[in-house]
Structure formats: C-alpha cells, structure tokens
Write an enzyme that holds these catalytic residues in place. Sequence first.
Site: not given
Ligand code: 3HC
Length: 649
Positions: A64, A103, A106, A126
């Site tokens: 998400a 997500g 998911e 998450e």
């Molecule tokens: N939402 C918004 N922005 C995100 C994001 C997300 N889920 N994931 C990454 N970004 C953004 C980062 O803030 C960063 O932005 P910036 O360049 O402006 O600083 C850019 O994307 C690149 O991210 P990274 O620097 O972390 O890039 P990497 O290549 O090192 O890593 C990644 C990529 C493995 C995808 C890492 O970003 C990551 O782990 N992201 C989070 C994943 C996550 O937690 N997903 C679950 C979200 S909660 C959810 O899905 C709820 C659902 O169950 C309803």
Amino acid sequence: MTEAIARIERHANIAVLLINAPPVNALGQAVRAELQATVELLHKDAGLDALVIACEGRTFFAGADIREFDRPPQAPLLPGLINAIEASSKPVIAAIHGTALGGGLEVALGCHLRIAAQSAKMGLPEVKLGLLPGAGGTQRLPRLVGLKKALDMMVSGEPIGAAEAQELGLVDRVVEDQGLIDAAIALARDAVAGRISPRKTRDRALQAPEAGFFAAYRKDNARKFGRLDAPQAIVKVVERSLSASFDDATAFERAQFDILRSSAQSKALRYAFFAERDVKNVPGIDVKTPVVPVENIGIIGAGTMGTGIAVNFLLAGLPVTLLEMNEAALTRGAETIRKIIQRNVESGRTSRTSADQALGLLHPTLAFNDLASADLVIEAAFETLDVKQDIFTRLDAIAKPGAILATNTSYLDVDKIASFTARPEHVLGLHFFSPANVMKLLEVVRGAKTSGPVLATALKLAARIGKIPVVSGVCYGFIGNRMLAARRVALDKSVLEGASPYAIDRVAEEFGFAMGPFRVSDLAGLDLGWSKETSTGATMKERLCEMDRRGQKTKAGYYDYDDKMKPSASPLVEQTIKDLAAARGIPQRAWIDAELLDLLLTPMIAEGRKILAEGIALRASDIDVVWLHGYGWPRWRGGPMYYGEKHPV
Ligand code: 3HC
C-alpha cells in the site's frame, strides 16, 4: 486511463495490465483505480478470457502507499478491490518480479494463479510499520502456506524467495527473470484451456492446528513481541480465522488494521521508515554530483574498529589493505577478521564461498606505502590528535591524487585533521559504530572543506556496504556522542543527588532501551580514557576504576556480576556514591520514576535541538536515525526528536 500509470496489452484473448508507478509501484489511490477499472473491463469484454497483472520498473507492487495512511482512506479500497479480483469468473494471474510486499502480495494472493521471476521476493512486512496485513493477507496466506509459516512470515515481516514460495505453494510457477510476462501469458492460456485449475484462495481449506497452538505460539514469541502491538494483533486475527467465516474474519482484520493504523506505535514506525530514507537527501548533492570511483580500501589500525570496518568492505567484495605497526597486532587483527567472517558463516548470514572470497581480498601489511594505491583510506588508530597528525601527514605524502582520506574519530576535530594535509577537500569523517560489522549507522562527517563529490561518494559507498549514512557537521562528538555526553553529564550529577543508577537503568529499560546507560557503561568498560596516574577520585567513574571496578571485564562496575554476567546492585557502589556526595557537600534526595525518565530524555533532546539549530544535523529526523541505529533507541518510539515533539517539556 492514465497513460503514465497503466497500460493494457492485448495478446488475443489475454489482457496484460502493466502498472508503472515509480519508484516502487505502491498501491496508491490512482493505481487501485486502474486495477479496479481493468477488473471491470475483464468482466465486461467478451473478447477477453483472462487477465495478467504485472508491473513495470524495478518491482511488483511493494505494498500500500504508506503516505496515504495519514489521510482518510479513498475509494477504491484495497480489500474490496482484491475481493473483486478474486471474485472474477475469468482467471486472473499475478506476474511477480522484484519485491511483492504487503498489499502487493495481498493482490497476488487474491489472484487465481501466481507466477514469479526467480529473483523475486515475497513478504508481508506490515509488522515493521506497526501494522498487520489489512487486505486479506492474514486470511489468505495461511490457506496457502499453512498457519505456522504464515504467522512466522507476518510477525517477522521477512520476505521469502521465489524458490521457497514455490515449495510452500505460494506461487504456482517460477521462471527466469527475462521471460516472466511471456510465461505469465502462457500460464493464462493454460488456465483458459483448462490445463491448470485457477483457484480462489479464500475457498482453500485452512488446516486446523493442534490444540493449544496459539497459546504456545504467543509464549514462544513473547520476548520477540515485547511491547509491540502489531504482532499480538496478527496472532489474534489469524486465530479468529478458525472460528469465523472468511468474510467475518477479514472484516475483523480490517478493524484491527484501522486501530493499529492510528496507534502511536505505528505512527512512530512509519516516521522511522521515511526518516531512514530522508537521510540521503543532502542539499548540494544530487544524482548529477560526480562520485569518485572506489574499488580498493586502505584501513589504518587493526583494532576492534579497524577490523570491524574491514569486514564490511570485504563482504561487499572490495579489497582491503590493512595496516598495523607490528607483526603481532597485524596477525591478531587478521585473525579477528577471520573469526567474524567465520561466525557469519556459522549463523548462515554468509555463504562459505562468499566468506572465502572475502578473506581472499584481505591484504595485511606493515608497510605504510602499501596504502598508496587505495581509493579510500580509513584511519582507525589511537584517538589522540598527535597520532592523527602523524598519520594524515604521512598519508598526504603517499596517497594517490584524488584518494579519499577518512578518519573514524569519535570526538576529534575533523577540520583540524584535514588541515594536516594539503588536500582538505578530500578529507572527511566516517564514524562507524561498534561492532562496526553489525551496526548500521555511519555518521558521515562533512568538514568545512570536504568537497561535494567526496561526500556523495561516501553516501554511495555506505549503501554499498549496507550502512545508513547520516551527514553530520563538525563538533565534539558529532550528533550521537554529543547527545550521549550531554545525557552523561546530567546523569552523573543526578546520581550524586540521590538518583539511583539501578533505578535509572530500570526506567530506561521500561522505556524500551535494551540496556540502561549504567549497564552500557559497564559493558563498554569504565576505564575508557581513564588512567591510574592522573585519576583524582573526583567522579564516580574515577572512584570505581580506582577500586578496580572497571565494568564487565572485571566482573564489577556499577553492578556486581556473577559468572553468567548477570548483574545485581552493589551496596558498595551505593555507599561510594553517598560518600562522594558527602565529600562534595551535595545533598541527596529521593527521585520518582517520572523524574528519572525526564533526566534520561530531556538533556539529550535539548542537546539535539542545539545540534539542529547549529546546522550540525540537516534535519531532526536525521538525529532520530542516529539514535535508532547507533544507540538502541526503541524504534516504536520514533527517536528522541520525534518523542520531544510529541511530549513537549
Ligand atoms: N509506500 C510509499 N512509498 C514507498 C513505499 C510504500 N509502500 N515503499 C517504498 N517507498 C518509497 C520510499 O519512501 C522511497 O522514496 P524516496 O526515494 O522519495 O525516498 C522510494 O520508494 C524507494 O524506496 P527505498 O529507498 O526503500 O528503495 P529500495 O530499493 O531500497 O527498497 C523496497 C525497495 C524493498 C520496496 C522498500 O522500499 C520497502 O521495504 N518498502 C516498504 C514495503 C512495505 O512495507 N510494504 C507494506 C506497506 S503497508 C501495506 O501494504 C498495508 C496493506 O496490508 C493494507
């Protein structure tokens, strides 16, 4: 349809939806709307028999859009969208590359078939944001991989690779990275032709666990869960799946997700996520700033820091020339490096092959001139300015033009050190934290004359060795140690005024630190910077060292230690505090826990604010990242500056 975010390719009766929402194809509102529209199109268009959902760029949906969590949810919501995908009477196939997270996974779980590129990773992280999978993940994942494995994946947040995902039944096929879309289309054709049965995950049976499974799971993980709400909620929601219908259980999941989303823990963890990513935004440095090629490293000093630093570069595949002053120290240093890498192999963090490769890149030497060809030299020698002067003068004479000269000093003036050379623009501080092969933090100390390209190179290199670099200006102790020193002054003063070190440690640990400050001092050794000759007995630290209570290494410091290093309060230390206070005419009084917490936090937050005002740190969140990764600040409390904002004093 917005061209930039989505396009549909038609391959006869198969549609391929390609989402393109850089950087990570997060499932923001616009992306969800495209998915929704495409599912409707699939339903309506009689010429289409199946849909492949795929992403362009570096990854499948990485989750998400975390930035949306601070705003009211906007339709279409992810759980409903995924239900609609799953409800489709025509097969929908997820084609996964990169990282299918949260997500994103998911969405794939709601599809009827999943195909993955062999380098793909899948997970529900998450929990790391203080959340639970809120779009059906807690209900669908266990139906594919089993309750225990699904719980493990969700409470750890760690992803798994494509091969393991296939073994577990999470994906149906794994293919080479290059041919993913073609293979997904082929899978769609197989599904349409009835050669493979598309299945709704929600219809799969959930294997009932043995009696007592959940109680045992909670007990086994109690330590790991600690005071975190999210893993507890994950277990609760998964447990519900056994007694409720799929729809009721997913409604319960969503309700729990919403509670967590507005919790203080999740807000702090989301803040930490973005704070860690903000550190790379440094004014004056951007993608166009040239970087110095760094392919081989010189390290001066094979002590604890030098060896730990060396391991980082060796494991990243960079040759290291390690310099010491005598054979014995050099041999000891090389042996330390070998042991650290061997431990990595034993714990499964490094493969035998990578370990052998890393060790093959180590060149121990006693010859200063061997550093002449290094692109980057890091000095990790004795912490006095005289020693640094000697080293940097000699380095300046032999280092090749353009080489970066770095000091790992913790407290000394980097500008002064740079002035020992005729190339101060090539000098900076690279302050690693001990153990340097483990700790993620790297304070990158920008001297007054450090050039942009040199700073940009250091930031890039930090990423290469898996560190989180935080830029600091020059001052005593930089960001972290300067705040630590401010706290130490306040603590030492208050101990003489009657605040018990044991009560302070207890309050710190209740707050969430793994160890209180006095236990940390005992661990580090109280005799750091102390000498018998100059000791005056004027401070507690001096008195303890004079009593040969130097910390864990003498099994006595602020605490007494038993053979298993279990600490207990020392009546002798309590008496020594009273005696010292009396000798200095300091009256003692009783302290309550709230005062002790204030004592632990307020001085460092105040110092942090000064650091910010002086421009030593670029932003408050950088200071928080320093404390999260260098000093064990509990992540779910965001960091000292974040905490200070939320709890103004
Ligand atoms: N939402 C918004 N922005 C995100 C994001 C997300 N889920 N994931 C990454 N970004 C953004 C980062 O803030 C960063 O932005 P910036 O360049 O402006 O600083 C850019 O994307 C690149 O991210 P990274 O620097 O972390 O890039 P990497 O290549 O090192 O890593 C990644 C990529 C493995 C995808 C890492 O970003 C990551 O782990 N992201 C989070 C994943 C996550 O937690 N997903 C679950 C979200 S909660 C959810 O899905 C709820 C659902 O169950 C309803």
